[in-house]
Design a protein around this motif. Structure first.
Motif, PDB file in Angstrom:
ATOM      1  N   ASN A 125       0.854  -1.183   0.000  1.00 33.13           N
ATOM      2  CA  ASN A 125       0.000   0.000   0.000  1.00 33.13           C
ATOM      3  C   ASN A 125       0.892   1.236   0.000  1.00 33.13           C
ATOM      4  N   LEU A 126       0.938   1.916  -1.140  1.00 29.11           N
ATOM      5  CA  LEU A 126       1.808   3.076  -1.303  1.00 29.11           C
ATOM      6  C   LEU A 126       1.028   4.383  -1.345  1.00 29.11           C
ATOM      7  N   THR A 127      -0.251   4.317  -0.960  1.00 33.60           N
ATOM      8  CA  THR A 127      -1.113   5.500  -1.068  1.00 33.60           C
ATOM      9  C   THR A 127      -0.788   6.576  -0.038  1.00 33.60           C
ATOM     10  N   SER A 128      -0.040   6.252   0.996  1.00 37.64           N
ATOM     11  CA  SER A 128       0.364   7.302   1.939  1.00 37.64           C
ATOM     12  C   SER A 128       1.639   8.006   1.462  1.00 37.64           C
ATOM     13  N   GLN A 129       2.349   7.398   0.520  1.00 41.10           N
ATOM     14  CA  GLN A 129       3.591   7.972   0.002  1.00 41.10           C
ATOM     15  C   GLN A 129       3.388   8.752  -1.286  1.00 41.10           C
ATOM     16  N   TYR A 130       2.358   8.405  -2.054  1.00 42.91           N
ATOM     17  CA  TYR A 130       2.106   9.026  -3.352  1.00 42.91           C
ATOM     18  C   TYR A 130       0.644   9.403  -3.451  1.00 42.91           C
ATOM     19  N   LYS A 131       0.369  10.393  -4.307  1.00 43.12           N
ATOM     20  CA  LYS A 131      -1.025  10.781  -4.554  1.00 43.12           C
ATOM     21  C   LYS A 131      -1.185  11.186  -6.016  1.00 43.12           C
ATOM     22  N   VAL A 132      -2.420  11.234  -6.467  1.00 44.27           N
ATOM     23  CA  VAL A 132      -2.724  11.656  -7.830  1.00 44.27           C
ATOM     24  C   VAL A 132      -2.165  13.063  -8.027  1.00 44.27           C
ATOM     25  N   GLY A 133      -1.514  13.267  -9.155  1.00 42.09           N
ATOM     26  CA  GLY A 133      -0.909  14.555  -9.478  1.00 42.09           C
ATOM     27  C   GLY A 133       0.578  14.613  -9.178  1.00 42.09           C
ATOM     28  N   ASP A 134       1.071  13.697  -8.337  1.00 45.37           N
ATOM     29  CA  ASP A 134       2.511  13.650  -8.046  1.00 45.37           C
ATOM     30  C   ASP A 134       3.285  13.248  -9.293  1.00 45.37           C
ATOM     31  N   LEU A 135       4.488  13.801  -9.407  1.00 47.25           N
ATOM     32  CA  LEU A 135       5.438  13.316 -10.397  1.00 47.25           C
ATOM     33  C   LEU A 135       6.259  12.233  -9.725  1.00 47.25           C
ATOM     34  N   ILE A 136       6.456  11.140 -10.413  1.00 41.92           N
ATOM     35  CA  ILE A 136       7.238  10.042  -9.858  1.00 41.92           C
ATOM     36  C   ILE A 136       8.434   9.794 -10.777  1.00 41.92           C
ATOM     37  N   ASP A 137       9.582   9.584 -10.165  1.00 41.19           N
ATOM     38  CA  ASP A 137      10.808   9.262 -10.887  1.00 41.19           C
ATOM     39  C   ASP A 137      11.155   7.807 -10.627  1.00 41.19           C
ATOM     40  N   LEU A 138      11.262   7.040 -11.690  1.00 41.42           N
ATOM     41  CA  LEU A 138      11.639   5.633 -11.590  1.00 41.42           C
ATOM     42  C   LEU A 138      12.756   5.357 -12.587  1.00 41.42           C
ATOM     43  N   TYR A 139      13.545   4.347 -12.284  1.00 43.94           N
ATOM     44  CA  TYR A 139      14.661   3.978 -13.141  1.00 43.94           C
ATOM     45  C   TYR A 139      14.542   2.505 -13.492  1.00 43.94           C
ATOM     46  N   PHE A 140      14.474   2.234 -14.788  1.00 44.54           N
ATOM     47  CA  PHE A 140      14.358   0.878 -15.277  1.00 44.54           C
ATOM     48  C   PHE A 140      15.595   0.530 -16.094  1.00 44.54           C
ATOM     49  N   ARG A 141      15.979  -0.719 -16.053  1.00 42.56           N
ATOM     50  CA  ARG A 141      17.108  -1.187 -16.858  1.00 42.56           C
ATOM     51  C   ARG A 141      16.555  -2.011 -18.025  1.00 42.56           C
ATOM     52  N   VAL A 142      17.139  -1.782 -19.207  1.00 45.26           N
ATOM     53  CA  VAL A 142      16.785  -2.582 -20.372  1.00 45.26           C
ATOM     54  C   VAL A 142      17.514  -3.922 -20.241  1.00 45.26           C
ATOM     55  N   VAL A 143      16.744  -5.003 -20.329  1.00 45.67           N
ATOM     56  CA  VAL A 143      17.287  -6.352 -20.185  1.00 45.67           C
ATOM     57  C   VAL A 143      16.764  -7.219 -21.331  1.00 45.67           C
ATOM     58  N   TYR A 144      17.368  -8.391 -21.475  1.00 45.30           N
ATOM     59  CA  TYR A 144      16.839  -9.353 -22.444  1.00 45.30           C
ATOM     60  C   TYR A 144      15.613 -10.021 -21.863  1.00 45.30           C
ATOM     61  N   ASP A 145      14.585 -10.154 -22.698  1.00 47.00           N
ATOM     62  CA  ASP A 145      13.461 -11.021 -22.360  1.00 47.00           C
ATOM     63  C   ASP A 145      13.948 -12.432 -22.679  1.00 47.00           C
ATOM     64  N   GLN A 146      14.107 -12.688 -23.923  1.00 41.77           N
ATOM     65  CA  GLN A 146      14.796 -13.881 -24.425  1.00 41.77           C
ATOM     66  C   GLN A 146      15.604 -13.357 -25.589  1.00 41.77           C
ATOM     67  N   LYS A 147      16.899 -13.544 -25.538  1.00 48.19           N
ATOM     68  CA  LYS A 147      17.769 -12.979 -26.554  1.00 48.19           C
ATOM     69  C   LYS A 147      17.223 -13.286 -27.937  1.00 48.19           C
ATOM     70  N   PRO A 148      17.058 -12.363 -28.827  1.00 46.07           N
ATOM     71  CA  PRO A 148      17.519 -10.986 -28.838  1.00 46.07           C
ATOM     72  C   PRO A 148      16.462  -9.970 -28.413  1.00 46.07           C
ATOM     73  N   PHE A 149      15.375 -10.398 -27.787  1.00 48.61           N
ATOM     74  CA  PHE A 149      14.268  -9.500 -27.460  1.00 48.61           C
ATOM     75  C   PHE A 149      14.554  -8.713 -26.188  1.00 48.61           C
ATOM     76  N   GLU A 150      14.219  -7.414 -26.227  1.00 52.92           N
ATOM     77  CA  GLU A 150      14.468  -6.515 -25.106  1.00 52.92           C
ATOM     78  C   GLU A 150      13.176  -6.189 -24.378  1.00 52.92           C
ATOM     79  N   THR A 151      13.315  -5.935 -23.087  1.00 53.42           N
ATOM     80  CA  THR A 151      12.205  -5.476 -22.271  1.00 53.42           C
ATOM     81  C   THR A 151      12.789  -4.682 -21.110  1.00 53.42           C
ATOM     82  N   LEU A 152      11.949  -4.193 -20.243  1.00 53.60           N
ATOM     83  CA  LEU A 152      12.414  -3.510 -19.029  1.00 53.60           C
ATOM     84  C   LEU A 152      12.471  -4.505 -17.886  1.00 53.60           C
ATOM     85  N   ASP A 153      13.399  -4.297 -16.964  1.00 53.23           N
ATOM     86  CA  ASP A 153      13.504  -5.200 -15.818  1.00 53.23           C
ATOM     87  C   ASP A 153      12.201  -5.243 -15.028  1.00 53.23           C
ATOM     88  N   TYR A 154      11.480  -4.144 -14.975  1.00 52.31           N
ATOM     89  CA  TYR A 154      10.179  -4.109 -14.291  1.00 52.31           C
ATOM     90  C   TYR A 154       9.211  -5.106 -14.933  1.00 52.31           C
TER      91      TYR A 154
END
Length: 121
Positions: free
Chosen positions: A70-99
């Motif tokens: 439950n992250l509703t006490s940390q974030y609310k509608v209208g907030d800007l959120i910064d996240l960092y994702f790494r590009v990884v292989y799904d199954q070589k040679p296909f790419e996806t995000l680690d998320y």
């Protein structure tokens, strides 16, 4: 980049669909995602908070990305959120995000948000 910009990275306009290849990123690159939360909902049964962002490709105009707990006490509608994702292989040679790969390799479960916050990559 915003959700719309992120979507554009893997949308092939000739095919008219998403592909497992990013236009401007390669495996190992870190993608900085920054966007406004347009809807935020906690599902107690799943113990997941759904973050919704504007989408250019979804029928209702938003895409939801779940994170564990439950992250509703940390974030609310209208907030800007910064996240960092790494590009990884799904199954070589296909790419996806680690998320996205986390969900695929953990039975559709949502990851903890902490691993995608600044300073964690």
């Amino acid at each position: 980049m915003t959700m719309r910009e992120l979507e554009e990275q893997s949308f092939d306009s000739e095919l008219g669909e998403f592909v497992y290849d990013f236009r401007n990123y390669d495996v190992g690159d870190v993608v900085h995602f920054r966007d406004k939360i347009v809807r935020l909902e906690y599902d107690r049964k799943e113990d997941v908070t759904y973050f919704a962002f504007v989408s250019a490709y979804e029928a209702d105009g938003v895409v939801e990305w779940p994170f564990r707990g439950n992250l509703t006490s940390q974030y609310k509608v209208g907030d800007l959120i910064d996240l960092y994702f790494r590009v990884v292989y799904d199954q070589k040679p296909f790419e996806t995000l680690d998320y996205l790969k986390y969900g695929m390799t953990h039975g559709g479960k949502a990851p903890a948000i902490n691993q995608y916050l600044m300073g964690q990559k």
